[in-house]
Design a protein around this motif. Structure first.
Motif, PDB file in Angstrom:
ATOM      1  N   ASP A 223       0.811  -1.232   0.000  1.00 54.79           N
ATOM      2  CA  ASP A 223       0.000   0.000   0.000  1.00 54.79           C
ATOM      3  C   ASP A 223       0.838   1.274   0.000  1.00 54.79           C
ATOM      4  O   ASP A 223       0.301   2.367   0.218  1.00 54.79           O
ATOM      5  CB  ASP A 223      -0.968   0.040   1.195  1.00 54.79           C
ATOM      6  CG  ASP A 223      -2.014  -1.059   1.128  1.00 54.79           C
ATOM      7  OD1 ASP A 223      -2.427  -1.405   0.011  1.00 54.79           O
ATOM      8  OD2 ASP A 223      -2.413  -1.574   2.190  1.00 54.79           O
ATOM      9  N   ASP A 224       2.129   1.152  -0.242  1.00 51.68           N
ATOM     10  CA  ASP A 224       2.998   2.335  -0.260  1.00 51.68           C
ATOM     11  C   ASP A 224       3.095   2.864  -1.687  1.00 51.68           C
ATOM     12  O   ASP A 224       4.091   2.653  -2.384  1.00 51.68           O
ATOM     13  CB  ASP A 224       4.379   1.981   0.293  1.00 51.68           C
ATOM     14  CG  ASP A 224       5.287   3.207   0.418  1.00 51.68           C
ATOM     15  OD1 ASP A 224       4.773   4.338   0.285  1.00 51.68           O
ATOM     16  OD2 ASP A 224       6.499   3.023   0.641  1.00 51.68           O
ATOM     17  N   ASN A 225       2.046   3.517  -2.159  1.00 48.81           N
ATOM     18  CA  ASN A 225       2.018   4.075  -3.508  1.00 48.81           C
ATOM     19  C   ASN A 225       1.078   5.266  -3.529  1.00 48.81           C
ATOM     20  O   ASN A 225       0.312   5.492  -2.597  1.00 48.81           O
ATOM     21  CB  ASN A 225       1.585   3.009  -4.526  1.00 48.81           C
ATOM     22  CG  ASN A 225       0.192   2.479  -4.244  1.00 48.81           C
ATOM     23  OD1 ASN A 225      -0.805   3.078  -4.640  1.00 48.81           O
ATOM     24  ND2 ASN A 225       0.110   1.335  -3.534  1.00 48.81           N
ATOM     25  N   GLN A 226       1.136   6.020  -4.609  1.00 44.60           N
ATOM     26  CA  GLN A 226       0.271   7.187  -4.771  1.00 44.60           C
ATOM     27  C   GLN A 226      -0.420   7.126  -6.126  1.00 44.60           C
ATOM     28  O   GLN A 226       0.104   6.526  -7.069  1.00 44.60           O
ATOM     29  CB  GLN A 226       1.080   8.487  -4.697  1.00 44.60           C
ATOM     30  CG  GLN A 226       1.830   8.709  -3.404  1.00 44.60           C
ATOM     31  CD  GLN A 226       2.630   9.990  -3.443  1.00 44.60           C
ATOM     32  OE1 GLN A 226       2.190  11.031  -3.934  1.00 44.60           O
ATOM     33  NE2 GLN A 226       3.852   9.918  -2.917  1.00 44.60           N
ATOM     34  N   ALA A 227      -1.582   7.748  -6.209  1.00 41.58           N
ATOM     35  CA  ALA A 227      -2.282   7.889  -7.486  1.00 41.58           C
ATOM     36  C   ALA A 227      -2.352   9.371  -7.813  1.00 41.58           C
ATOM     37  O   ALA A 227      -2.914  10.154  -7.047  1.00 41.58           O
ATOM     38  CB  ALA A 227      -3.682   7.286  -7.405  1.00 41.58           C
ATOM     39  N   LYS A 228      -1.740   9.749  -8.927  1.00 38.41           N
ATOM     40  CA  LYS A 228      -1.708  11.147  -9.341  1.00 38.41           C
ATOM     41  C   LYS A 228      -2.317  11.279 -10.733  1.00 38.41           C
ATOM     42  O   LYS A 228      -1.766  10.760 -11.707  1.00 38.41           O
ATOM     43  CB  LYS A 228      -0.264  11.663  -9.363  1.00 38.41           C
ATOM     44  CG  LYS A 228       0.454  11.581  -8.024  1.00 38.41           C
ATOM     45  CD  LYS A 228       1.878  12.109  -8.135  1.00 38.41           C
ATOM     46  CE  LYS A 228       2.605  12.050  -6.802  1.00 38.41           C
ATOM     47  NZ  LYS A 228       3.998  12.576  -6.919  1.00 38.41           N
ATOM     48  N   ASP A 229      -3.462  11.931 -10.824  1.00 35.48           N
ATOM     49  CA  ASP A 229      -4.128  12.139 -12.104  1.00 35.48           C
ATOM     50  C   ASP A 229      -4.337  10.821 -12.853  1.00 35.48           C
ATOM     51  O   ASP A 229      -4.121  10.738 -14.065  1.00 35.48           O
ATOM     52  CB  ASP A 229      -3.319  13.107 -12.984  1.00 35.48           C
ATOM     53  CG  ASP A 229      -3.126  14.466 -12.327  1.00 35.48           C
ATOM     54  OD1 ASP A 229      -4.085  14.959 -11.695  1.00 35.48           O
ATOM     55  OD2 ASP A 229      -2.016  15.028 -12.438  1.00 35.48           O
TER      56      ASP A 229
END
Length: 209
Positions: A142-148
């Protein structure tokens, strides 16, 4: 889940990749991203660059009997971070879907190229978004990001080369969304990899990395 290999596409196999790419672009054309040409094929702007550009790599996915299972195309042209890799195109053939192959292949790609990663699921496809989110959450804890609409994360896995094979520890079984999948749309301190089952990345006649 069946065993598989990733084999880097050579010049002699470019027609195989082109043929598979046509199937994938046809499937994703429902989202309005590609129009068919007068000759009945779909164009792909960056195809030739996968055989000339060091920042692009394509792999054929094959089973232990060398039968085609799909393909994956990876590049180093990211939108949210400066350096790393991105899944450009990804397809598992219909008969091989929902068997966990897509999940294992994706994780294998992440492990092959440690560092920053971006994955952009097909715009408008809820199943593609769920597929990639599930894999990336599991791979990164779960160590992630969602950008656009683009997943951004790091891979800290390190491949080990043994007798011409890159060996990793792989993962769990398929989920309901598995292999239904799929298609990302980009035109164009080490962490142990998830454990369960050995799978190998086969070197082609060309240098793998």
């Amino acid at each position: 889940m069946m065993d598989f290999t990733l084999q880097k596409v050579t010049q002699s196999e470019r027609q195989i990749l082109w043929n598979l790419l046509q199937f994938m672009v046809f499937e994703t054309s429902v989202y309005g991203e590609n129009d068919i040409q007068d000759d009945g094929t779909f164009s792909y702007k960056y195809f030739d660059k996968y055989f000339t550009d060091e920042g692009r790599t394509a792999f054929l996915i094959r089973d232990k009997d060398n039968h085609l299972l799909g393909f994956v195309m990876i590049n180093q042209y990211l939108q949210k971070v400066k350096n790393g890799h991105a899944i450009a195109e990804f397809m598992i053939l219909p008969r091989s879907r929902r068997q966990g192959i897509g999940r294992a292949v994706a994780k294998r790609c992440f492990a092959l190229f440690p560092g920053n990663w971006e994955v952009q699921p097909a715009r408008g496809s809820e199943s593609a978004y769920k597929f990639w989110k599930s894999i990336i959450d599991e791979f990164t804890g779960d160590d992630n990001q969602a950008k656009d609409g683009i997943f951004v994360f790091r891979s800290n896995c390190a491949p080990t080369l043994t007798h011409g094979y890159c060996a990793f520890q792989e993962s769990p079984e398929a989920t309901a969304e598995d292999e239904d999948a799929r298609h990302p749309r980009r035109r164009d301190g080490a962490t142990p990899c998830p454990e369960k089952g050995n799978i190998h990345v086969k070197k082609s006649r060309e240098k793998l990395l």
